[in-house]
Scaffold this motif. Structure first.
Motif, PDB file in Angstrom:
ATOM      1  N   LEU A 128      38.843  41.941  38.524  1.00  0.00           N
ATOM      2  CA  LEU A 128      38.447  41.827  37.121  1.00  0.00           C
ATOM      3  C   LEU A 128      39.662  41.735  36.184  1.00  0.00           C
ATOM      4  O   LEU A 128      39.604  41.107  35.134  1.00  0.00           O
ATOM      5  CB  LEU A 128      37.541  42.993  36.715  1.00  0.00           C
ATOM      6  CG  LEU A 128      36.645  42.645  35.530  1.00  0.00           C
ATOM      7  CD1 LEU A 128      35.769  41.436  35.827  1.00  0.00           C
ATOM      8  CD2 LEU A 128      35.783  43.815  35.136  1.00  0.00           C
ATOM      9  N   CYS A 136      31.391  43.903  38.008  1.00  0.00           N
ATOM     10  CA  CYS A 136      32.288  44.835  38.682  1.00  0.00           C
ATOM     11  C   CYS A 136      32.643  44.203  40.009  1.00  0.00           C
ATOM     12  O   CYS A 136      31.767  43.757  40.737  1.00  0.00           O
ATOM     13  CB  CYS A 136      31.620  46.180  38.909  1.00  0.00           C
ATOM     14  SG  CYS A 136      32.698  47.281  39.861  1.00  0.00           S
ATOM     15  N   ARG A 137      33.915  44.164  40.311  1.00  0.00           N
ATOM     16  CA  ARG A 137      34.344  43.544  41.568  1.00  0.00           C
ATOM     17  C   ARG A 137      34.614  44.581  42.655  1.00  0.00           C
ATOM     18  O   ARG A 137      34.923  44.217  43.779  1.00  0.00           O
ATOM     19  CB  ARG A 137      35.615  42.719  41.325  1.00  0.00           C
ATOM     20  CG  ARG A 137      35.372  41.506  40.494  1.00  0.00           C
ATOM     21  CD  ARG A 137      34.395  40.552  41.143  1.00  0.00           C
ATOM     22  NE  ARG A 137      35.005  39.744  42.194  1.00  0.00           N
ATOM     23  CZ  ARG A 137      34.295  39.002  43.043  1.00  0.00           C
ATOM     24  NH1 ARG A 137      32.983  38.996  42.995  1.00  0.00           N
ATOM     25  NH2 ARG A 137      34.900  38.276  43.973  1.00  0.00           N
ATOM     26  N   CYS A 138      34.562  45.859  42.298  1.00  0.00           N
ATOM     27  CA  CYS A 138      34.980  46.878  43.267  1.00  0.00           C
ATOM     28  C   CYS A 138      33.828  47.618  43.919  1.00  0.00           C
ATOM     29  O   CYS A 138      33.869  47.907  45.095  1.00  0.00           O
ATOM     30  CB  CYS A 138      35.874  47.913  42.592  1.00  0.00           C
ATOM     31  SG  CYS A 138      37.385  47.247  41.899  1.00  0.00           S
ATOM     32  N   THR A 139      32.822  47.988  43.143  1.00  0.00           N
ATOM     33  CA  THR A 139      31.884  49.019  43.594  1.00  0.00           C
ATOM     34  C   THR A 139      30.589  48.491  44.179  1.00  0.00           C
ATOM     35  O   THR A 139      29.788  49.283  44.685  1.00  0.00           O
ATOM     36  CB  THR A 139      31.469  49.912  42.414  1.00  0.00           C
ATOM     37  OG1 THR A 139      30.749  49.090  41.475  1.00  0.00           O
ATOM     38  CG2 THR A 139      32.668  50.512  41.720  1.00  0.00           C
ATOM     39  N   LEU A 186      33.439  54.021  39.990  1.00  0.00           N
ATOM     40  CA  LEU A 186      34.515  53.093  39.639  1.00  0.00           C
ATOM     41  C   LEU A 186      35.538  53.135  40.746  1.00  0.00           C
ATOM     42  O   LEU A 186      35.602  54.094  41.514  1.00  0.00           O
ATOM     43  CB  LEU A 186      35.186  53.505  38.327  1.00  0.00           C
ATOM     44  CG  LEU A 186      35.773  54.913  38.317  1.00  0.00           C
ATOM     45  CD1 LEU A 186      37.096  54.939  37.587  1.00  0.00           C
ATOM     46  CD2 LEU A 186      34.793  55.863  37.665  1.00  0.00           C
ATOM     47  N   GLN A 187      36.302  52.102  40.827  1.00  0.00           N
ATOM     48  CA  GLN A 187      37.457  52.137  41.714  1.00  0.00           C
ATOM     49  C   GLN A 187      38.686  51.792  40.902  1.00  0.00           C
ATOM     50  O   GLN A 187      39.458  52.667  40.533  1.00  0.00           O
ATOM     51  CB  GLN A 187      37.234  51.212  42.915  1.00  0.00           C
ATOM     52  CG  GLN A 187      36.194  51.827  43.876  1.00  0.00           C
ATOM     53  CD  GLN A 187      35.782  50.918  44.987  1.00  0.00           C
ATOM     54  OE1 GLN A 187      36.550  50.108  45.475  1.00  0.00           O
ATOM     55  NE2 GLN A 187      34.542  51.035  45.423  1.00  0.00           N
ATOM     56  N   CYS A 188      38.839  50.517  40.559  1.00  0.00           N
ATOM     57  CA  CYS A 188      40.040  50.178  39.779  1.00  0.00           C
ATOM     58  C   CYS A 188      39.896  50.629  38.333  1.00  0.00           C
ATOM     59  O   CYS A 188      40.883  50.795  37.633  1.00  0.00           O
ATOM     60  CB  CYS A 188      40.326  48.690  39.859  1.00  0.00           C
ATOM     61  SG  CYS A 188      39.267  47.654  38.828  1.00  0.00           S
ATOM     62  N   GLY A 189      38.669  50.783  37.859  1.00  0.00           N
ATOM     63  CA  GLY A 189      38.456  51.266  36.495  1.00  0.00           C
ATOM     64  C   GLY A 189      38.565  50.200  35.421  1.00  0.00           C
ATOM     65  O   GLY A 189      38.478  50.512  34.237  1.00  0.00           O
ATOM     66  N   TYR A 190      38.728  48.959  35.826  1.00  0.00           N
ATOM     67  CA  TYR A 190      38.924  47.925  34.804  1.00  0.00           C
ATOM     68  C   TYR A 190      37.616  47.561  34.106  1.00  0.00           C
ATOM     69  O   TYR A 190      37.594  47.314  32.905  1.00  0.00           O
ATOM     70  CB  TYR A 190      39.555  46.679  35.440  1.00  0.00           C
ATOM     71  CG  TYR A 190      40.277  45.806  34.446  1.00  0.00           C
ATOM     72  CD1 TYR A 190      41.531  46.164  33.964  1.00  0.00           C
ATOM     73  CD2 TYR A 190      39.708  44.621  33.980  1.00  0.00           C
ATOM     74  CE1 TYR A 190      42.198  45.373  33.041  1.00  0.00           C
ATOM     75  CE2 TYR A 190      40.373  43.825  33.061  1.00  0.00           C
ATOM     76  CZ  TYR A 190      41.607  44.199  32.595  1.00  0.00           C
ATOM     77  OH  TYR A 190      42.272  43.419  31.683  1.00  0.00           O
ATOM     78  N   CYS A 191      36.516  47.575  34.861  1.00  0.00           N
ATOM     79  CA  CYS A 191      35.223  47.242  34.252  1.00  0.00           C
ATOM     80  C   CYS A 191      34.598  48.455  33.578  1.00  0.00           C
ATOM     81  O   CYS A 191      33.630  48.326  32.840  1.00  0.00           O
ATOM     82  CB  CYS A 191      34.254  46.719  35.312  1.00  0.00           C
ATOM     83  SG  CYS A 191      33.657  48.004  36.447  1.00  0.00           S
ATOM     84  N   THR A 192      35.138  49.636  33.897  1.00  0.00           N
ATOM     85  CA  THR A 192      34.470  50.896  33.559  1.00  0.00           C
ATOM     86  C   THR A 192      34.164  51.067  32.063  1.00  0.00           C
ATOM     87  O   THR A 192      33.039  51.426  31.704  1.00  0.00           O
ATOM     88  CB  THR A 192      35.306  52.073  34.085  1.00  0.00           C
ATOM     89  OG1 THR A 192      35.635  51.796  35.444  1.00  0.00           O
ATOM     90  CG2 THR A 192      34.563  53.375  33.989  1.00  0.00           C
TER      91      THR A 192
HETATM   92  S1  FES Z   1      35.776  49.325  39.162  1.00  0.00           S
HETATM   93 FE1  FES Z   1      37.057  47.601  39.492  1.00  0.00          FE
HETATM   94  S2  FES Z   1      35.921  46.074  38.508  1.00  0.00           S
HETATM   95 FE2  FES Z   1      34.584  47.725  38.439  1.00  0.00          FE
END
Ligand code: FES
Ligand code: FES
Lengths: 163, 817
Positions: free
Chosen positions: B211, A138-141, A101-107
């Motif tokens: 997201l 997921c937009r980060c990983t 995860l990065q931002c953790g929003y999709c986690t």
């Molecule tokens: S960790 Fe940022 S959207 Fe998946």
């Protein structure tokens, strides 16, 4: 237009809750705004992102696509229900260890989809993992570490069961 | 052009003597992840305050229309509706948003709610604040607006033609700014070239689509007369002038807070318009007001990247040496200059790309159109520019019959020339770029793929191999904006940090940045642990930004890959100063000469006599409480504040300046196969080499590389905005704006080189935007696949229709561009 309220009961993470809700209220809003399970996230308005994924009566659902009244009498599990006695679930451990995860929003949504997958298929292939989280954007990983983490958790869970 | 002069190198070179290298480079489990895997992050929408009300917008269905009349009476009378405002209500309450543009574009009048006219589809026209989100949305539907549609301008080049509809009448033209850049003797090189290769390329419109959408909670505290704004802005302090236009409050009364942010990728820079509106409403109602943008609003109207169209010509020698470039570029910045036209200068960070190109000319235009305003989406401005350069390199190679890898090897800046000064005054700090290319080619089995490509082609399969190089120029020098408006009082590139050892010997760190998943808590803790040699677990980094406690400058924030080069440098400085103070106190208490004090493993000891030692927490207790034990005259407490300032300068009269602090390097090698039936490319192999200087945490660096590749692949193959000729955006939802899933993003191999930057104390360089390299690489590979069929791609997006057209054209025996 405000409509007549409906009385519902839902069991979330092992505990029963009661609430009076508008018939049009979405399950995700009930969970977040009324019951305080803010680990359930909202990332879209078309049912495409999966950030709101929870387990309802044993199946993974997008809680933005379910009305709160439809969940009356149901048993729901959110990301907050994964931890047991202060111990992270192996999936959570694996996500942390592999930095899935990065931002953790999709986690939270990824975790619940993975939880559902492993409950059905304890030894999924990479293809099956990717398929299982297809509905979770997921937009980060770039998904790389998410796939890796789910594999690692599956391995750990099946070996701890075997042992 | 050549190695930078020694006086410049010594000006930039940083002292790094406080590092112990015990904690840097370790794959420590990120601090942020523990709360996030438990669903316990605090995102804006998670904030619930008593008596909170909810804001929703009515948005324009037209891209360009006069607002003749707005009837809000039905909406206003609905139960639960607290406030309905239109542009006129806002105009009465605030000054227009300040414009960074030069005249006449500066005459544009920009309010967060449309006044008199709408200029892009999705522009907010009216707002409702109500007791619940549901009621607010119901009320929005009860507002009636009479529009008089106007002809729209959606094509940037046409926007400059006489008679084009004007986006802003007050400006009198759609031109935002024009800058003519010329570095080196371009004319000479073009006269003496063996050949000139020309092409025109379009960098398409897409977005970052984090997201989590834009969100804000504004909470006006009437008793204290303090406005608190919880937001997910990436650089809230950069927008103090904007907030001040809106709220007219002294900064000490304005508390701006970020916590966890669910991704940004540049889209969350210009959400200050929502911050202002929510704050104005909160002040009016004396209640907290929340706004959470819907996904459709986000995709339609939040922020896109600026499209760019360039003609590029290259003066080339027969042996493949690229001597000079001549370009003409037009940026389509959309309807308002809320962040742009910065992009018309920022590209110059990497003016001549990774190559020893001797001279460059660029005639640059930025224009208004009736489209969504643009900002700095990941890879901002440098990615499109490197796209132009990498594409022309491929075309040159093809003209000369050279391999694309060879032509790059021939022109890359060599390690012996580092730090290298570009014709535009950029100073590339370090790296062995040819070696990086060699390693990437080897890791990707490039030559093996070239052979297989031939064989497979004979079997009728359409295989392409792409190899490109790029840089995340990072830690921007904001003086770059002076190149389009010399009067702007905004220069340099700084960041603050506070490192405090608390009386229990633990360490508290407060940053000026507003990260969105980049792991700043982790890397800052690693730097502090490394300098002080205390345990990573004893370091507590405050989540997010808070203007009431963070140390900030007006550059503070998280954009332009600036944390590793600038933010972590501030952290290093603050920790190093704290270490010095600890050593001073220890010297006094241990009766040890100051130079002999060693700080190690959470204790201070005297090098000469290891028996004489003391735990840091004892020193901390003394520093705060047992103060009479401190050296006489020493100030108590263990606070250390630092603001890092790179030695940046303003562009000179020829617009020469170093515009970024560090220049990471990446090489991507991609193999694609095109399905002849669908025209869809499939990625068979993806290899990336990254050199971002000293790696602070490999988990985080790899994660950033993965993410940048995913975005690049998405932009090249899936994500593209389609506007029709009337300015209607045809794909503003996740149904039709195709964000790739785990099934589309390929597996990728990431390898590293690690050449520390001499220009940052930690040696780390900024990274994570990927320089757009993935876009370049995929397009390069697709074009390589199509080349034998005579097809070339003029865009940064290879959609199957274009590819099928090329395939069909080839089948009909003619080529298409
Ligand atoms: S960790 Fe940022 S959207 Fe998946
Ligand atoms: S919020 Fe996106 S699928 Fe539910």
């Amino acid at each position: 237009m405000s409509q007549e309220l409906r009385h519902i009961r839902v069991k979330v993470n092992g505990q029963w809750y009661e609430a009076d809700v508008e018939p049009r209220m979405l399950l995700v809003d009930l969970l977040r705004d009324v019951l305080g399970f803010t680990g359930v996230h909202i990332g879209c308005d078309t049912g495409h992102c999966g950030a709101c994924t929870v387990i309802m009566d044993g199946r993974s659902v997008k809680s933005c696509m379910v009305l709160a009244v439809q969940a009356d009498g149901s048993e729901i599990m959110t990301v907050e229900g994964l931890e047991k006695d202060g111990q992270l679930h192996p999936l959570q451990e694996a996500f942390w260890e592999n930095h899935a995860l990065q931002c953790g929003y999709c986690t939270p949504g990824q975790l619940m989809s993975a939880y559902f997958l492993l409950s059905r298929n304890p030894n999924p292939s990479e293809e099956e993992i990717r398929k299982a989280i297809e509905g979770n954007l997921c937009r980060c990983t770039g998904y790389v570490n998410i796939v890796k983490a789910i594999k690692a958790a599956a391995l750990k869970m099946s070996s701890s069961k075997a042992g | 052009m050549s190695k930078a002069p020694p006086e410049i190198i010594s000006l930039y070179t940083q002292d790094s003597s406080a590092l112990t290298l015990k904690w840097l480079g370790k794959p420590l489990k990120p601090k942020e992840d523990y709360r996030l895997v438990r669903g316990r992050g605090t995102f804006v929408d998670d904030i619930q305050l008593p008596r909170m009300a909810y804001m929703a917008f009515l948005r324009s269905p037209y891209s360009h229309a006069r607002i003749k009349r707005i009837d809000v009476s039905r909406a206003k009378s609905m139960p639960g509706v607290l406030l309905v405002w239109t542009g006129d209500d806002i105009k009465r309450r605030m000054r227009p948003l300040p414009q960074a543009t030069p005249p006449p574009a500066r005459n544009a009048i920009d309010y967060p709610l449309a006044v008199d006219k709408v200029r892009f589809q999705g522009e907010p026209v009216a707002m409702v604040v109500a007791e619940s989100r549901y009621i607010a949305e119901d009320a929005v539907n009860q507002i009636d607006v009479d529009y008089e549609p106007l002809p729209a301008v959606v094509d940037a080049e046409r926007a400059l033609e006489p008679g084009a509809p004007l986006v802003h009448e007050e400006v009198g033209t759609n031109l935002i700014a024009h800058v003519h850049y010329k570095w080196g003797d371009v004319d000479y090189y073009f006269q003496h070239a063996d050949l000139v290769v020309e092409a025109k390329f379009h960098y398409h419109r897409f977005t970052g689509a984090p997201l989590e959408t834009n969100a804000v909670v504004a909470d006006y505290d009437e008793r204290a007369d303090v406005m608190t704004i919880y937001c997910n802005n990436q650089a809230p302090m950069e927008w103090l002038p904007q907030l001040s236009a809106g709220l007219n409050m002294p900064y000490p009364k304005l508390r701006v807070v970020t916590r966890d942010i669910g991704g940004g990728f540049g889209t969350k820079l210009i959400n200050y318009v929502y911050m202002i509106l929510a704050a104005l409403a909160s002040k009016e109602l004396k209640r907290p007001v929340k706004y959470m943008e819907t996904r459709t609003e986000n995709l339609q109207a939040a922020a896109h990247n600026a499209e760019r169209t360039c003609t590029v010509s290259a003066a080339v020698r027969k042996d493949g040496t690229v001597l000079a470039l001549r370009m003409r570029c037009v940026d389509d910045d959309g309807a308002y200059s809320r962040h742009e036209p910065a992009g018309m200068t920022v590209w110059a960070q990497v003016s001549t790309g990774m190559y020893k190109i001797r001279a460059l000319e660029n005639d640059y235009y930025a224009v208004f159109t009736n489209k969504c305003p643009s900002t700095s989406i990941r890879g901002f401005s440098r990615a499109p520019h490197l796209f132009m350069i990498e594409r022309i390199m491929d075309r040159i190679a093809r003209r000369l019959g050279m391999d694309p890898a060879e032509i790059r090897m021939k022109n890359l800046v060599g390690p012996e020339e580092m730090p290298y000064m570009t014709p535009s005054g950029g100073i590339y700090d370090s790296g062995n770029w040819p070696e990086g290319l060699r390693r990437a080619l080897e890791a990707a089995d490039y030559w093996g793929w070239r052979k297989r490509q031939e064989e497979l082609r004979r079997q009728g399969r359409i295989i392409g191999v792409g190899v490109v190089v790029g840089s995340d120029s990072a830690g921007p020098n904001m003086a770059q904006v002076k190149m389009y408006n010399p009067g702007l009082p905004y220069t340099g590139g700084t960041e603050g940090a506070l490192v405090q050892m608390t009386p229990d010997g633990k360490v508290r760190v407060i940053l000026g940045s507003s990260p969105q998943g980049m792991g700043h808590e982790t890397t800052a803790a690693q730097v502090v642990a490394d300098v002080l040699d205390v345990s990573y677990d004893d370091i507590y980094v405050q989540t997010g930004f808070d203007s009431f406690s963070s140390v900030y400058t007006m550059h503070s924030g998280t954009y332009g890959s600036r944390f590793a080069p600038i933010g972590l440098s501030a952290v290093y400085l603050a920790a190093a100063r704290l270490k010095e103070k600890l050593a001073k106190i220890a010297a006094y208490l241990l009766k040890c000469p100051e130079g002999d004090v060693v700080i190690e493993n959470g204790a201070a000891r005297c090098a000469k006599d290891p028996q004489r030692s003391m735990e840091l927490r004892r020193i901390a207790r003394i520093a705060y409480g047992n103060v009479n034990e401190l050296p006489p005259g020493m100030e108590p407490g263990l606070y250390s504040l630092a603001i890092f300032r790179p030695p940046f300068q303003n562009p000179d009269e020829n617009r020469r300046a170093n515009l970024a602090l560090t220049y990471s390097y990446n090489v991507h090698v991609v193999v694609v196969e095109i399905d002849p039936e669908t025209g869809m490319p499939k990625i068979l192999s993806y290899t990336a080499l990254e050199d971002s200087g000293r790696i602070v945490n490999p988990l985080i660096v790899d994660g950033q590389v993965h993410g940048a590749i995913a975005h690049g692949v998405a932009e090249a193959l899936y994500e593209k905005y389609h506007y029709d000729e009337n300015g209607n955006l045809l794909n503003p939802t996740f149904v039709d704006y195709l964000v790739p899933t785990a099934l589309e993003i390929p597996d990728m191999k990431v390898i590293h080189m690690e050449t520390p930057s001499p220009f940052t104390p930690t040696g780390a360089k900024g990274m994570g935007e990927g320089g757009g390299t993935a876009v370049q690489a995929v397009i390069s590979a697709v074009e390589d696949a199509l080349a034998p069929l005579g097809g070339e791609l003029g865009e940064s997006h290879a959609d199957p229709e274009t590819i099928l057209r090329i395939l069909k054209g080839a089948a009909r025996g003619k080529s298409e561009v």
